[in-house]
Each structure stands twice: as C-alpha cells, then as structure tokens.
Design a protein around this motif. Structure first.
Motif, PDB file in Angstrom:
ATOM      1  N   MET A   1       0.832  -1.195   0.000  1.00  0.00           N
ATOM      2  CA  MET A   1       0.000   0.000   0.000  1.00  0.00           C
ATOM      3  C   MET A   1       0.871   1.251   0.000  1.00  0.00           C
ATOM      4  N   LYS A   2       0.336   2.290  -0.571  1.00  0.00           N
ATOM      5  CA  LYS A   2       1.018   3.574  -0.512  1.00  0.00           C
ATOM      6  C   LYS A   2       0.980   4.048   0.938  1.00  0.00           C
ATOM      7  N   PRO A   3       2.002   4.669   1.466  1.00  0.00           N
ATOM      8  CA  PRO A   3       3.070   5.376   0.779  1.00  0.00           C
ATOM      9  C   PRO A   3       4.292   4.533   0.444  1.00  0.00           C
ATOM     10  N   SER A   4       4.177   3.232   0.464  1.00  0.00           N
ATOM     11  CA  SER A   4       5.296   2.387   0.080  1.00  0.00           C
ATOM     12  C   SER A   4       5.715   2.694  -1.356  1.00  0.00           C
ATOM     13  N   SER A   5       6.978   2.520  -1.635  1.00  0.00           N
ATOM     14  CA  SER A   5       7.461   2.726  -3.002  1.00  0.00           C
ATOM     15  C   SER A   5       7.098   1.554  -3.911  1.00  0.00           C
ATOM     16  N   ASN A   6       6.693   0.422  -3.336  1.00  0.00           N
ATOM     17  CA  ASN A   6       6.425  -0.786  -4.131  1.00  0.00           C
ATOM     18  C   ASN A   6       5.407  -0.598  -5.252  1.00  0.00           C
ATOM     19  N   PRO A   7       4.239   0.035  -5.019  1.00  0.00           N
ATOM     20  CA  PRO A   7       3.297   0.188  -6.136  1.00  0.00           C
ATOM     21  C   PRO A   7       3.882   1.001  -7.297  1.00  0.00           C
ATOM     22  N   PHE A   8       4.662   2.006  -6.975  1.00  0.00           N
ATOM     23  CA  PHE A   8       5.265   2.843  -8.015  1.00  0.00           C
ATOM     24  C   PHE A   8       6.311   2.055  -8.797  1.00  0.00           C
ATOM     25  N   GLU A   9       7.139   1.307  -8.097  1.00  0.00           N
ATOM     26  CA  GLU A   9       8.169   0.505  -8.757  1.00  0.00           C
ATOM     27  C   GLU A   9       7.546  -0.599  -9.603  1.00  0.00           C
ATOM     28  N   LEU A  10       6.462  -1.196  -9.117  1.00  0.00           N
ATOM     29  CA  LEU A  10       5.752  -2.241  -9.864  1.00  0.00           C
ATOM     30  C   LEU A  10       5.227  -1.708 -11.192  1.00  0.00           C
ATOM     31  N   VAL A  11       4.597  -0.536 -11.162  1.00  0.00           N
ATOM     32  CA  VAL A  11       4.057   0.056 -12.388  1.00  0.00           C
ATOM     33  C   VAL A  11       5.181   0.397 -13.365  1.00  0.00           C
ATOM     34  N   LEU A  12       6.270   0.954 -12.864  1.00  0.00           N
ATOM     35  CA  LEU A  12       7.401   1.257 -13.741  1.00  0.00           C
ATOM     36  C   LEU A  12       7.911  -0.008 -14.416  1.00  0.00           C
ATOM     37  N   ASN A  13       8.061  -1.072 -13.639  1.00  0.00           N
ATOM     38  CA  ASN A  13       8.535  -2.341 -14.212  1.00  0.00           C
ATOM     39  C   ASN A  13       7.564  -2.889 -15.248  1.00  0.00           C
ATOM     40  N   GLN A  14       6.267  -2.827 -14.953  1.00  0.00           N
ATOM     41  CA  GLN A  14       5.267  -3.353 -15.885  1.00  0.00           C
ATOM     42  C   GLN A  14       5.249  -2.571 -17.194  1.00  0.00           C
ATOM     43  N   LEU A  15       5.514  -1.273 -17.108  1.00  0.00           N
ATOM     44  CA  LEU A  15       5.514  -0.436 -18.305  1.00  0.00           C
ATOM     45  C   LEU A  15       6.876  -0.377 -18.989  1.00  0.00           C
ATOM     46  N   ASP A  27      -2.673  14.042  -5.151  1.00  0.00           N
ATOM     47  CA  ASP A  27      -3.315  15.041  -4.293  1.00  0.00           C
ATOM     48  C   ASP A  27      -3.076  14.757  -2.810  1.00  0.00           C
ATOM     49  N   SER A  28      -2.261  13.767  -2.504  1.00  0.00           N
ATOM     50  CA  SER A  28      -1.937  13.456  -1.119  1.00  0.00           C
ATOM     51  C   SER A  28      -0.431  13.505  -0.946  1.00  0.00           C
ATOM     52  N   ALA A  29       0.027  14.440  -0.125  1.00  0.00           N
ATOM     53  CA  ALA A  29       1.463  14.572   0.101  1.00  0.00           C
ATOM     54  C   ALA A  29       2.033  13.295   0.699  1.00  0.00           C
ATOM     55  N   ARG A  30       1.338  12.715   1.645  1.00  0.00           N
ATOM     56  CA  ARG A  30       1.864  11.530   2.318  1.00  0.00           C
ATOM     57  C   ARG A  30       1.797  10.289   1.437  1.00  0.00           C
ATOM     58  N   ARG A  31       0.626   9.982   0.909  1.00  0.00           N
ATOM     59  CA  ARG A  31       0.466   8.736   0.145  1.00  0.00           C
ATOM     60  C   ARG A  31       1.088   8.824  -1.237  1.00  0.00           C
ATOM     61  N   ASP A  32       0.755   9.840  -1.997  1.00  0.00           N
ATOM     62  CA  ASP A  32       1.217   9.924  -3.378  1.00  0.00           C
ATOM     63  C   ASP A  32       2.667  10.395  -3.469  1.00  0.00           C
ATOM     64  N   LEU A  33       2.945  11.545  -2.895  1.00  0.00           N
ATOM     65  CA  LEU A  33       4.289  12.080  -3.005  1.00  0.00           C
ATOM     66  C   LEU A  33       5.283  11.315  -2.155  1.00  0.00           C
ATOM     67  N   GLY A  34       4.863  10.884  -0.983  1.00  0.00           N
ATOM     68  CA  GLY A  34       5.761  10.117  -0.126  1.00  0.00           C
ATOM     69  C   GLY A  34       6.233   8.844  -0.801  1.00  0.00           C
TER      70      GLY A  34
END
Length: 58
Positions: A1-15, A27-34
């Motif tokens: 779950m966000k704010p973990s970097s895992n979802p972002f890294e997963l999407v980058l790898n998939q793309l 729109d969330s400093a903690r979840r999205d930007l963090g």
C-alpha cells in the motif's frame, strides 16, 4: 500500500520505464508524493495551496 514505493516501482517495471521517464501527480502529500519520493520518482502535488500543512513534512 502507498506510501510504500512498491506500487510505483511495480508500475514502472510493468511499463518498462525508468524512474527518470516518469512523474507522479497526486493530491496526497503523504500517500502519493511520499511513495513517489521514496521510489526516486519526480512528483507534483495538486492542491498544495489547499493543504499547506501536508507540505511541512517534506
């Protein structure tokens, strides 16, 4: 779950993208930007003027 970097890294790898090829807009400093920042991805906060307290954590 966000704010973990895992979802972002997963999407980058998939793309097949590098971190430098992406930007996160959220729109969330903690979840999205963090999460994006911990993954090393550039990011933009939408509505930052409406949430100035959220920016103090960065």
């Amino acid at each position: 779950m966000k704010p973990s970097s895992n979802p972002f890294e997963l999407v980058l790898n998939q793309l097949g993208l590098e971190k430098s090829d992406a930007i996160v807009v959220g729109d969330s400093a903690r979840r999205d930007l963090g999460g994006a920042m911990s993954a090393g991805i550039d990011c933009i906060l939408v509505g930052g003027a409406e949430h100035p307290a959220a920016l103090k954590s960065f």
